[in-house]
Design a protein around this motif. Structure first.
Motif, PDB file in Angstrom:
ATOM      1  N   GLY A  47       0.819  -1.204   0.004  1.00 20.73           N
ATOM      2  CA  GLY A  47      -0.005  -0.067  -0.156  1.00 20.73           C
ATOM      3  C   GLY A  47       0.946   1.171  -0.180  1.00 20.73           C
ATOM      4  O   GLY A  47       0.014   2.307  -0.149  1.00 20.73           O
ATOM      5  N   GLU A  90      -5.620  -5.506  -0.411  1.00 21.27           N
ATOM      6  CA  GLU A  90      -6.634  -4.706   0.289  1.00 21.27           C
ATOM      7  C   GLU A  90      -5.750  -3.389   0.526  1.00 21.27           C
ATOM      8  O   GLU A  90      -6.277  -2.302   0.322  1.00 21.27           O
ATOM      9  CB  GLU A  90      -7.102  -5.115   1.611  1.00 21.27           C
ATOM     10  N   GLU A  91      -4.431  -3.314   0.923  1.00 19.05           N
ATOM     11  CA  GLU A  91      -3.702  -2.163   1.195  1.00 19.05           C
ATOM     12  C   GLU A  91      -3.542  -1.337  -0.225  1.00 19.05           C
ATOM     13  O   GLU A  91      -3.465  -0.157   0.044  1.00 19.05           O
ATOM     14  CB  GLU A  91      -2.168  -2.414   1.671  1.00 19.05           C
ATOM     15  N   ARG A  93      -5.745  -1.569  -2.690  1.00 16.65           N
ATOM     16  CA  ARG A  93      -7.089  -0.921  -3.121  1.00 16.65           C
ATOM     17  C   ARG A  93      -7.329   0.423  -2.162  1.00 16.65           C
ATOM     18  O   ARG A  93      -7.743   1.372  -2.779  1.00 16.65           O
ATOM     19  CB  ARG A  93      -8.171  -1.887  -2.606  1.00 16.65           C
ATOM     20  N   GLU A  94      -6.954   0.258  -0.779  1.00 13.49           N
ATOM     21  CA  GLU A  94      -7.409   1.497  -0.128  1.00 13.49           C
ATOM     22  C   GLU A  94      -6.272   2.885  -0.409  1.00 13.49           C
ATOM     23  O   GLU A  94      -6.768   3.777  -0.488  1.00 13.49           O
ATOM     24  CB  GLU A  94      -6.869   1.353   1.433  1.00 13.49           C
ATOM     25  N   SER A  95      -5.199   2.421  -0.553  1.00 14.82           N
ATOM     26  CA  SER A  95      -4.126   3.411  -1.157  1.00 14.82           C
ATOM     27  C   SER A  95      -4.488   4.119  -2.462  1.00 14.82           C
ATOM     28  O   SER A  95      -4.501   5.253  -2.808  1.00 14.82           O
ATOM     29  CB  SER A  95      -2.630   2.861  -1.169  1.00 14.82           C
ATOM     30  N   MET A  97      -7.541   4.039  -3.866  1.00 15.93           N
ATOM     31  CA  MET A  97      -8.567   5.060  -3.599  1.00 15.93           C
ATOM     32  C   MET A  97      -8.247   6.279  -3.033  1.00 15.93           C
ATOM     33  O   MET A  97      -8.880   7.442  -3.438  1.00 15.93           O
ATOM     34  CB  MET A  97      -9.683   4.168  -2.597  1.00 15.93           C
ATOM     35  N   MET A  98      -7.434   6.439  -1.977  1.00 12.40           N
ATOM     36  CA  MET A  98      -7.162   7.673  -1.505  1.00 12.40           C
ATOM     37  C   MET A  98      -6.215   8.514  -2.476  1.00 12.40           C
ATOM     38  O   MET A  98      -6.566   9.814  -2.651  1.00 12.40           O
ATOM     39  CB  MET A  98      -6.217   7.582  -0.055  1.00 12.40           C
TER      40      MET A  98
END
Length: 133
Positions: A47, A90-91, A93-95, A97-98
């Protein structure tokens, strides 16, 4: 600053479970004759977001769109046996998106696209335009 109208999402086309950095991609791109890494951002499997080419500079990631775009690349995109696959952690995906949210605020005119919209490739192995609309 350049006028940015597109955020183009890529994958590094590397196998799931392999860990690479912006420095690795920079080395690969230089070996292909690029001045430096073609992407502006690289999202590693854990991430972490790394800077690639300076955002002020024209990228080298999507023919015909480099002058008005920012290139974001996630590490992965191939299954363990080398087939195109969305391998984002998942990391990641989150990064992503941010990061894309920040870029959209910086460049409100910009629309998000996957590289595959402009080239006969599976890259980035998911529908980026839909995911980040």
């Amino acid at each position: 600053m350049r006028r940015i109208t597109e955020i183009i999402v890529h994958c590094s086309a590397t196998r799931e479970g392999k860990y690479f950095t912006a420095e690795d991609i920079d080395r690969w791109h230089k070996a292909q004759g690029f001045a430096c890494i073609g992407y502006h951002f690289v999202v590693r499997t854990d991430g972490r977001i790394e800077m690639g080419r300076s955002i002020e500079r024209v990228g080298a990631h999507c023919k015909g769109h480099n002058g008005t775009s920012v290139g974001v690349c996630y590490v992965g995109g191939l299954s363990r046996d080398g087939q195109p696959q969305d391998t984002r952690t998942e990391e990641q995906r989150e990064s992503m998106m941010m990061l894309i949210g920040v870029l959209k605020r910086m460049f409100p005119e910009a629309r998000v696209h996957g590289h595959r919209e402009f080239a006969a490739k599976a890259c980035p192995c998911f529908d980026a335009a839909e995911e980040y609309k």
